[in-house]
Design an enzyme around this catalytic site. Sequence first.
Site, PDB file in Angstrom:
ATOM      1  N   HIS A 147      -6.642   8.739   0.868  1.00 48.63           N
ATOM      2  CA  HIS A 147      -5.550   7.777   0.912  1.00 48.63           C
ATOM      3  C   HIS A 147      -5.540   7.047   2.254  1.00 48.63           C
ATOM      4  O   HIS A 147      -5.643   7.666   3.305  1.00 48.63           O
ATOM      5  CB  HIS A 147      -4.226   8.533   0.721  1.00 48.63           C
ATOM      6  CG  HIS A 147      -3.028   7.662   0.537  1.00 48.63           C
ATOM      7  ND1 HIS A 147      -2.820   6.913  -0.596  1.00 48.63           N
ATOM      8  CD2 HIS A 147      -1.958   7.441   1.331  1.00 48.63           C
ATOM      9  CE1 HIS A 147      -1.669   6.281  -0.500  1.00 48.63           C
ATOM     10  NE2 HIS A 147      -1.126   6.563   0.671  1.00 48.63           N
ATOM     11  N   TYR A 200       0.839  -1.185   0.000  1.00 44.93           N
ATOM     12  CA  TYR A 200       0.000   0.000   0.000  1.00 44.93           C
ATOM     13  C   TYR A 200       0.879   1.241   0.000  1.00 44.93           C
ATOM     14  O   TYR A 200       1.865   1.313   0.716  1.00 44.93           O
ATOM     15  CB  TYR A 200      -0.938   0.028   1.212  1.00 44.93           C
ATOM     16  CG  TYR A 200      -2.092   0.971   1.001  1.00 44.93           C
ATOM     17  CD1 TYR A 200      -3.279   0.517   0.449  1.00 44.93           C
ATOM     18  CD2 TYR A 200      -1.954   2.327   1.265  1.00 44.93           C
ATOM     19  CE1 TYR A 200      -4.322   1.400   0.189  1.00 44.93           C
ATOM     20  CE2 TYR A 200      -2.981   3.208   1.008  1.00 44.93           C
ATOM     21  CZ  TYR A 200      -4.166   2.750   0.471  1.00 44.93           C
ATOM     22  OH  TYR A 200      -5.195   3.621   0.194  1.00 44.93           O
ATOM     23  N   SER A 201       0.506   2.247  -0.822  1.00 47.94           N
ATOM     24  CA  SER A 201       1.201   3.527  -0.868  1.00 47.94           C
ATOM     25  C   SER A 201       2.663   3.307  -1.231  1.00 47.94           C
ATOM     26  O   SER A 201       2.959   2.766  -2.287  1.00 47.94           O
ATOM     27  CB  SER A 201       1.028   4.250   0.473  1.00 47.94           C
ATOM     28  OG  SER A 201       1.449   5.583   0.409  1.00 47.94           O
ATOM     29  N   ALA A 202       3.601   3.722  -0.364  1.00 45.35           N
ATOM     30  CA  ALA A 202       5.015   3.471  -0.664  1.00 45.35           C
ATOM     31  C   ALA A 202       5.303   1.983  -0.749  1.00 45.35           C
ATOM     32  O   ALA A 202       6.258   1.564  -1.415  1.00 45.35           O
ATOM     33  CB  ALA A 202       5.895   4.119   0.396  1.00 45.35           C
TER      34      ALA A 202
END
Length: 540
Positions: free
Chosen positions: A448, A209-211
């Site tokens: 987010h 997820y995300s980074a």
Amino acid sequence: MEYIRDPYLKSLAGRGYIEGCTLSDKTTKTPLCHYFGGLRYALPPQQRWRRAEKLPESYSYGSKYQPGRCSGDTGVCPQPSFLSLSFGDNWSEDCFQTNVWVPTGEPPKGGWPVLFFIHGGFLQFGTPNIFHAAELLGDAGFNAIVVTPAYRLGIFGFLSSSELETDAASVGETSGNQGMWDQRIALEWTRDNIALFGGNPSQITISGYSAGAYSVFYQLAYDVHLPADQSIVKQACIWSNSPATQPRNALATQAQFNEVLAALHIPLHISWSEKLARLRATDSQKLLAAATSVDTHQFRPWSDNVFVPSRLFESFDNGNFGRRIAARGVRILLGECRDERNLYATWFPPQNTLAGLHKRLLADYHRPAVDALMRLYYPDGRLPANCQNWDCDAFGRIYADMQVHYMQRGLIDALVRGGAEHLLYRYRVEYRLKCADKTIPPEWEVTHATDQYMWFWGNGECLEPEEKPIIQRAFIGPLTKFVHGEADINWGTSNHREIRKLSPNGSVEIWQDGLWDEAMRIWRGLREVGEPADGTGAKL
């Protein structure tokens, strides 16, 4: 959610014994899964900024009567704070451990499939210890092993320079991208050891997820350049992120390194070995304070031509990357939340001017790309009508486009160019679970990270009874089939411009991508810039 935690002894054959725990629902007493926390996947390096070391063949976690204690958490790499999040006091540069969640009962023939999940945090903060898979395994019927490793972050995981290159070469290593190599060694540990937990090493889906999703892409890019018999990744989930521009080159990483030296009052004229000796002797908190104070305060991967090819983005343009994915048959599930920008706007926001926004973006992207973005978004230099200010609204929008919305569509375009369209499963989340309110303000809407509660079936929080069938139908059911390698996951889309969307009312729709044309304008505008000589906006 509170659990009953009963000790659970596990034999790992030649690796000895570990003691984890069986997690059971406190109300129903129903066992949900077996949990092993803080399980070592690598030994720490001899020196800061060197590679972690693989566990030797003779490594044992413990004996039957003195098993390795694995019912807690992984270590947490030193990191800056973010909002009101607290990841505990167990900060340690020795964070080479992973958490493993295993279904109860006997594994199927061949073993449980595996979901290898990389946590996010802009590559600067975060921990796997805030992700909980008990309900996903025990209530949602996921029936797969979940592996969540820790890894080095920020300056500890992504610092590089000629000095560090010289030092690394002295021990036969390359410098930089330490965090990526940590993830890789954890992935290799999973391949080599997961059968001991009843897992199937030939059915690993790498997710993040995300980074963590950004990391998944680079792990995938590394993997598909290996010979087929060395490949690990069979499928990938890229949740709310994407690669944006070619990572920094050596000149750019050197400039960032020099900024850190200046912040710590370490002279540039002394020998490389003395510089590193002083840096390695610096307390982690002091080093972290220096890292977050410099202009180039985002520490990210660099184009080392070992883990990250220097011409990786050129392979997007000519279709070679897509052809590699198509040849390997790697399926990719990827997508976004509707309001990504509202959380993104809070991460190191700029001064409330166009110049301030420009300077802030230089901490992440190379100068020619940032200059191009200014022209593409703000051709007259004025704040757009749909933005209230530069420091929050404009920044949040452009940062979310670069981190997720537009650049992910650029990646999709590159994959389609190479003939991998049939391997893509796109989604969009416009629905928010109530339990997200505990950590993310409701006024940020479907921003987010709100969907992490979907992918992890509440992530340790209680789902409302009416929410469970919605997310089971929308995502968890298809994701389960995806991770299990089923050919038909009932996704519903027929081409790369169609997206499986979970609407605000909980219905599932197939959405014709309304952001595609504008995303292609920005993506192609950035690709026309190419890769600059200096590689970044850092001061040279």
